[in-house]
Motif scaffolding. Structure first.
Motif, mmCIF file in Angstrom:
data_model
loop_
_atom_site.group_PDB
_atom_site.id
_atom_site.type_symbol
_atom_site.label_atom_id
_atom_site.label_comp_id
_atom_site.label_asym_id
_atom_site.label_seq_id
_atom_site.Cartn_x
_atom_site.Cartn_y
_atom_site.Cartn_z
ATOM 1 N N PHE A 189 0.826 -1.208 0.000
ATOM 2 C CA PHE A 189 0.000 0.000 0.000
ATOM 3 C C PHE A 189 0.864 1.263 0.000
ATOM 4 N N LYS A 190 1.946 1.282 0.780
ATOM 5 C CA LYS A 190 2.784 2.479 0.883
ATOM 6 C C LYS A 190 3.347 2.868 -0.476
ATOM 7 N N LYS A 191 3.918 1.888 -1.181
ATOM 8 C CA LYS A 191 4.524 2.189 -2.478
ATOM 9 C C LYS A 191 3.479 2.675 -3.471
ATOM 10 N N THR A 192 2.303 2.050 -3.458
ATOM 11 C CA THR A 192 1.226 2.446 -4.366
ATOM 12 C C THR A 192 0.747 3.857 -4.044
ATOM 13 N N ALA A 203 4.537 27.264 -0.293
ATOM 14 C CA ALA A 203 4.961 26.641 0.959
ATOM 15 C C ALA A 203 4.259 25.314 1.182
ATOM 16 N N TYR A 204 3.035 25.188 0.658
ATOM 17 C CA TYR A 204 2.247 23.975 0.887
ATOM 18 C C TYR A 204 2.499 22.916 -0.176
ATOM 19 N N PHE A 205 2.403 23.296 -1.456
ATOM 20 C CA PHE A 205 2.592 22.244 -2.458
ATOM 21 C C PHE A 205 4.035 21.753 -2.507
ATOM 22 N N SER A 206 4.998 22.619 -2.146
ATOM 23 C CA SER A 206 6.394 22.177 -2.219
ATOM 24 C C SER A 206 6.759 21.205 -1.096
ATOM 25 N N MET A 207 5.949 21.131 -0.036
ATOM 26 C CA MET A 207 6.163 20.070 0.963
ATOM 27 C C MET A 207 6.004 18.705 0.313
ATOM 28 N N GLY A 208 4.967 18.582 -0.516
ATOM 29 C CA GLY A 208 4.771 17.329 -1.236
ATOM 30 C C GLY A 208 5.873 17.061 -2.233
ATOM 31 N N PHE A 209 6.400 18.133 -2.848
ATOM 32 C CA PHE A 209 7.486 17.968 -3.812
ATOM 33 C C PHE A 209 8.736 17.407 -3.136
ATOM 34 N N VAL A 210 8.986 17.804 -1.887
ATOM 35 C CA VAL A 210 10.156 17.290 -1.165
ATOM 36 C C VAL A 210 10.025 15.783 -0.953
ATOM 37 N N ILE A 211 8.846 15.337 -0.530
ATOM 38 C CA ILE A 211 8.611 13.903 -0.335
ATOM 39 C C ILE A 211 8.803 13.160 -1.651
ATOM 40 N N CYS A 212 8.239 13.708 -2.726
ATOM 41 C CA CYS A 212 8.375 13.070 -4.048
ATOM 42 C C CYS A 212 9.840 12.979 -4.472
ATOM 43 N N ALA A 213 10.580 14.066 -4.271
ATOM 44 C CA ALA A 213 11.990 14.101 -4.682
ATOM 45 C C ALA A 213 12.818 13.082 -3.904
ATOM 46 N N ILE A 214 12.640 13.044 -2.593
ATOM 47 C CA ILE A 214 13.416 12.113 -1.758
ATOM 48 C C ILE A 214 13.077 10.662 -2.095
ATOM 49 N N TYR A 215 11.795 10.370 -2.288
ATOM 50 C CA TYR A 215 11.392 9.010 -2.634
ATOM 51 C C TYR A 215 12.018 8.581 -3.964
ATOM 52 N N LEU A 257 0.909 10.944 7.383
ATOM 53 C CA LEU A 257 0.963 10.269 8.686
ATOM 54 C C LEU A 257 0.449 8.835 8.564
ATOM 55 N N LEU A 258 -0.662 8.663 7.824
ATOM 56 C CA LEU A 258 -1.218 7.323 7.641
ATOM 57 C C LEU A 258 -0.314 6.448 6.772
ATOM 58 N N VAL A 259 0.210 7.018 5.680
ATOM 59 C CA VAL A 259 1.031 6.238 4.745
ATOM 60 C C VAL A 259 2.376 5.860 5.359
ATOM 61 N N LEU A 260 3.030 6.802 6.016
ATOM 62 C CA LEU A 260 4.385 6.564 6.514
ATOM 63 C C LEU A 260 4.412 5.903 7.892
ATOM 64 N N PHE A 261 3.449 6.250 8.745
ATOM 65 C CA PHE A 261 3.491 5.736 10.121
ATOM 66 C C PHE A 261 2.412 4.704 10.408
ATOM 67 N N GLY A 262 1.609 4.357 9.388
ATOM 68 C CA GLY A 262 0.587 3.343 9.585
ATOM 69 C C GLY A 262 1.194 1.956 9.755
ATOM 70 N N LYS A 263 0.402 1.049 10.277
ATOM 71 C CA LYS A 263 0.880 -0.324 10.499
ATOM 72 C C LYS A 263 0.653 -1.147 9.236
ATOM 73 N N TYR A 264 1.651 -1.946 8.899
ATOM 74 C CA TYR A 264 1.586 -2.765 7.689
ATOM 75 C C TYR A 264 1.709 -4.241 8.045
ATOM 76 N N LYS A 265 1.003 -5.065 7.279
ATOM 77 C CA LYS A 265 1.057 -6.507 7.508
ATOM 78 C C LYS A 265 2.442 -7.029 7.171
ATOM 79 N N LYS A 266 2.954 -7.893 8.039
ATOM 80 C CA LYS A 266 4.270 -8.487 7.797
ATOM 81 C C LYS A 266 4.137 -9.692 6.883
ATOM 82 N N ARG A 267 5.099 -9.838 6.006
ATOM 83 C CA ARG A 267 5.087 -10.992 5.114
ATOM 84 C C ARG A 267 5.404 -12.263 5.902
ATOM 85 N N ILE A 268 4.658 -13.312 5.595
ATOM 86 C CA ILE A 268 4.907 -14.598 6.252
ATOM 87 C C ILE A 268 5.791 -15.438 5.328
ATOM 88 N N VAL A 269 6.962 -15.757 5.790
ATOM 89 C CA VAL A 269 7.904 -16.514 4.985
ATOM 90 C C VAL A 269 7.904 -17.961 5.467
#
Length: 533
Positions: free
Chosen positions: A43-46, A105-117, A520-532
């Motif tokens: 979900f995070k990557k998508t 100031a607002y839209f460029s916050m999103g640009f920083v996340i996009c650039a770093i990713y 906050l939801l995308v980066l700090f949300g809980k994700y299901k762990k893969r079962i190997v």
């Protein structure tokens, strides 16, 4: 604390409205901290990929709007590439700002996340897939360009920190030093280039004036906003300092203080930017303005020169501004001028038939038209103070300073002449000693009803130091989580929050709230762990 403060807010209607707006602040942290729902692993990557595509589409849309409306100006494309604020002005005037919000100031916050990713993905694909490496690198450079074009100080700093940490974690020492050296050189070069941008100068001057307490020609309205904040807090009771005034009251308190401080100044000069004629406050008609040329009558190098723009047609050559005056009556308009290949100056107040023409070589009045009086007085170093007294029947007259030819014509063919100019003044009644207005920023705060432009100060006003401490604890918790996991995206997000909260009331705008809740939801949300197996 924000929701509890509704109970003791004086402005109940605004408090309820704000509490509804702040619902994402309640929902997002609840999901992250307490709810057991877990997102799918991919979900995070998508979500971030969709976010990147949305931001690219946003830049394409505002660029298209700009290109479709650039013909309404007489300026070339290069002119706008050198000044983002003028680009934004064209877009603002062309659309409903409630539909597409383009505050950098607002839209460029999103640009920083996009650039770093994208930079992180490019590094990861460097040895695995060259095509993906090139794609992510190109997208990183795309957002890098937009960030420096818009140039929001907190977000440029956050980008620099994020890139540095990312390179440090992923490169060996030798490659890190080389890469960060090149990156730093590029960033410094772009910053130096952007120093020609008025908005960037405004930011630097605001910081300098905070440190050395000097006045600068170009400054930021935050100077007046923060002064009002301090005055409100100085007059607060102990209870109000501890628990705040309530979520509904900060804007009312700031507006009242803006008005109170403006009245205390007892301003005589009704003109703003009365020494900064290169400011957009003054409309330029077939002229250009160069600043800080020679010493003014007060002995400082803060004058400007008005120069004719070469034009083969017969036209007027002037700067002007419309003034809101308190009432009809007698007003005096004056300005200091000095000859520079132009012997004649026109002063107009009101309609086109309320003006006078002055001779700077002889120091005399050449011609008057429907004015009560006109005078020219020599001061020092060949400076003259020209003035006209006019009876105004309109409350929004035009104040104009113009050039004339040897025949004292209002419209004429350009001769390439000009004169030095300083200290314009419009006052009710008779001519008095010149006084700089100096209240442009405060008037702007009053007209725009600016909010706190600082989330930490906003928290103090709404919920007191109790709320501020809780807010800081929450931010520290996020940072601790990000650093523990060594997550570059989380660290960048937290850096963005901490820095932008210093200069913007991010969580009081819907775009800021949505960005905060989504990340906050995308980066700090809980994700299901893969079962190997």
């Amino acid at each position: 604390m924000l929701f509890i403060s509704v109970a003791y807010s004086q402005n109940t209607d605004n408090a309820i409205k704000r509490s509804v707006q702040f619902l994402p602040l309640l929902i997002a942290p609840f999901f992250v901290s307490f709810y057991q729902f877990q997102f799918a692993k991919n979900f995070k990557k998508t979500a971030i990929s969709v976010f990147i595509v949305a931001n690219i589409l946003f830049t394409i849309i505002i660029t298209a709007i700009f290109l479709l409306n650039i013909h309404k100006t007489n300026l070339g494309l290069l002119h706008f590439l050198l000044d983002y604020d003028k680009f934004q002005l064209i877009v603002d005037r062309s659309i409903d700002n409630d539909l597409i919000f383009i505050h950098k100031a607002y839209f460029s916050m999103g640009f920083v996340i996009c650039a770093i990713y994208c930079l992180r993905e490019a590094i990861g694909f460097y040895h695995k897939n060259k095509n993906y490496f090139r794609i992510y690198s190109a997208i990183f450079l795309y957002f890098f360009f937009w960030l420096f074009y818009g140039f929001s100080f907190p977000n440029i700093i956050a980008l620099t920190i994020g890139v540095t940490i990312l390179l440090y974690y992923n490169l060996n020492r030798k490659n890190f030093v080389k890469t960060i050296g090149v990156f730093t050189l590029i960033c410094v070069s772009l910053v130096v280039f952007k120093l020609n941008d008025t908005d960037v100068q405004r930011g630097f001057n605001f910081v300098k004036s905070t440190v050395d307490e000097q006045e600068y020609e170009v400054n930021d309205v935050r100077k007046e906003i923060y002064t009002s904040h301090l005055e409100v807090l100085e007059s607060a009771s102990i209870t109000e300092l501890v628990f705040g005034f309530g979520v509904g009251d900060p804007q009312d308190l700031l507006n009242e203080d803006y008005e109170s401080r403006f009245l205390e100044r007892n301003i005589i000069n009704l003109l703003f930017f009365n020494e900064e004629f290169d400011h957009p406050y003054w409309f330029k008609n077939n002229v250009k303005v160069d600043n800080n040329v020679i010493d003014s009558p007060e002995g400082k190098q803060n004058t400007e020169i008005l120069l004719e723009q070469n034009n083969d047609s017969i036209a007027s050559h002037s700067i002007s501004t419309n003034i809101d005056i308190p009432q009809s009556g007698t007003y005096t308009f004056s300005v200091f001028v000095k000859n520079d290949h132009s012997n004649s100056v026109i002063l107009r107040l009101g309609d086109i038939n309320q003006r006078a023409t002055f001779d700077l070589e002889q120091g005399s009045v050449i011609k008057t038209l429907n004015v009560d009086a006109a005078s020219i007085k020599k001061v020092n170093n060949d400076w003259y103070r020209c003035s006209i007294k006019v009876n105004l029947n309109t409350t929004n007259p035009l104040a104009l300073i113009g050039m004339s030819n040897k025949n004292a014509d209002y419209h004429y063919k350009s001769e390439g002449s000009g004169f030095y100019i300083w200290g314009a003044q419009l006052e009710q009644g008779h001519l008095t000693e010149y006084k700089k207005n100096g209240s442009e920023l405060l008037q702007k705060a009053i007209d725009k009803q600016f909010n706190s432009h600082n989330n930490y100060l906003y928290m103090i006003l709404t919920t007191g130091f109790v709320g501020l401490i809780a807010f800081l604890v929450f931010l520290i918790h996020l940072f601790r989580n990000a650093i523990t996991e060594k997550s570059i995206l989380k660290i960048t997000f937290c850096t963005l929050l901490v820095l932008n909260f210093l200069t913007e009331n991010t969580l009081s705008r819907q775009w800021g709230l949505l960005f905060f809740a989504f990340m906050l939801l995308v980066l700090f949300g809980k994700y299901k762990k893969r079962i190997v197996e």
